[in-house]
Enzyme design. Structure first.
Site, PDB file in Angstrom:
ATOM      1  N   LYS A 113     -29.697 -10.241  31.002  1.00  0.00           N
ATOM      2  CA  LYS A 113     -30.177  -8.980  30.449  1.00  0.00           C
ATOM      3  C   LYS A 113     -30.386  -9.134  28.951  1.00  0.00           C
ATOM      4  CE  LYS A 113     -25.441  -7.167  30.181  1.00  0.00           C
ATOM      5  NZ  LYS A 113     -24.514  -6.086  30.625  1.00  0.00           N
ATOM      6  N   ARG A 168     -21.984 -13.252  39.005  1.00  0.00           N
ATOM      7  CA  ARG A 168     -22.617 -13.171  37.684  1.00  0.00           C
ATOM      8  C   ARG A 168     -23.372 -14.469  37.427  1.00  0.00           C
ATOM      9  NH1 ARG A 168     -21.985  -9.333  34.043  1.00  0.00           N
ATOM     10  NH2 ARG A 168     -20.185  -8.525  35.171  1.00  0.00           N
ATOM     11  N   PHE A 172     -35.847  -5.447  43.343  1.00  0.00           N
ATOM     12  CA  PHE A 172     -35.941  -6.689  42.581  1.00  0.00           C
ATOM     13  C   PHE A 172     -35.341  -7.881  43.332  1.00  0.00           C
ATOM     14  CE2 PHE A 172     -32.525  -4.030  40.561  1.00  0.00           C
ATOM     15  CZ  PHE A 172     -31.425  -4.634  41.170  1.00  0.00           C
ATOM     16  N   LYS A 215     -35.517  -3.543  32.598  1.00  0.00           N
ATOM     17  CA  LYS A 215     -34.188  -3.198  33.099  1.00  0.00           C
ATOM     18  C   LYS A 215     -34.135  -1.675  33.225  1.00  0.00           C
ATOM     19  CE  LYS A 215     -29.268  -4.044  32.538  1.00  0.00           C
ATOM     20  NZ  LYS A 215     -28.882  -2.719  33.063  1.00  0.00           N
TER      21      LYS A 215
END
Length: 276
Positions: free
Chosen positions: A192, A186, A116, A45
């Site tokens: 994450k 979302r 990504f 990340k």
């Protein structure tokens, strides 16, 4: 009370004002250890600035158009790509100053666009990324990179990767289900993983400091998107206290879970988010 309500209204209006040009992107939910992710993929990340190329322009997640030199995007594809504008770990302030400036010029040579996602394409994640890979084979671009995706074979591997990243100033890890078709919003298929959690809040009020911070900002009163109000007072540098974030601006803070009353544990300021 009336003043605070006015501040909330101002903050909400400011947060809504940029929605008209905001691209429809995916965002991450938070991983917990009960979730089965073997067979998924993981990547670092990156602690940079989200950059969405719509096929013609490079824009922020909030809809603000960046102003890179023409040589930076001259070989970009005619289709959309989504990724992180990045230099190296622990370099957010420098990255932000480069991409938010209207005239950073040669400083953009420090930036790579770590991709990504290739939005609006068919198939799973690797099918979508392969479209960009094929394009780059014919149109090499030293600034446009495909972020490596590593297959997860067991949860220990995931934890070891998290430790490797965070032990060297990395922010965390993203895990994704590579079989999921392209979606926005979302996602439960994009998570994450950090050693701490973070989220954003809108600044409602600047609270004056005490002791060595007398005459300066001591903390900020802010409100999350879930409507939770809290004070954030640690993590600020002296320059932040002399020039506190504006009322109505959005800041990112980290925390370590929740109390029994649903309050964020040990909130610590990380950064001010770009206005757009």
């Amino acid at each position: 009370m009336i003043i605070k309500l006015k501040l909330v209204v101002v903050a909400l209006l400011l947060s809504q004002s940029c929605l008209a040009n905001k691209p429809d992107l995916f965002s991450l939910k938070t991983y917990d250890d009960s979730q089965e992710v073997v067979g998924w993929v993981m990547s670092e990340k990156l602690g940079g600035i989200r950059g969405f190329w719509n096929g013609e322009k490079l824009i922020s997640r909030g809809g603000k158009e960046f102003n890179p030199p023409s040589w930076f995007t001259q070989d970009y594809p005619p289709f959309a790509v989504d990724g992180e504008l990045w230099t190296k770990r622990g370099d957010f302030e420098n990255i932000s100053s480069i991409v938010r400036s209207k005239d950073s010029g040669e400083r953009w040579r420090q930036i790579t666009h770590q991709i990504f996602e290739v939005p609006n394409q068919q198939g799973g994640l690797f099918d979508r990324l392969s479209i960009l890979e094929s394009y780059l084979d014919s149109n090499p671009n030293s600034y446009l990179k495909i972020l490596p995706q590593i297959a997860i074979t067991n949860k220990q591997q995931l934890q070891e990767f998290l430790e490797e990243v965070t032990s060297d100033k990395g922010e965390g890890v993203v895990v994704r289900n590579p079989d999921t078709p392209y979606q926005t919003g979302r996602l439960s298929s994009a998570l994450k993983l950090k050693k701490y959690f973070d989220t954003e809040c809108i600044v409602l009020e600047i609270l004056e400091g005490k002791g060595k911070y007398t005459g300066k900002m001591g903390s900020v009163l802010c409100q999350t998107k879930d409507g939770i109000t809290l004070k954030v007072g640690s993590g600020f540098k002296d320059i932040d206290r002399d020039n506190p974030p504006a009322i109505g601006s959005e800041i990112t803070f980290k925390y370590y879970g929740f109390t029994k009353k649903g309050k964020h544990k040990y909130p610590v300021y990380l950064r001010e988010r770009p206005a757009n």
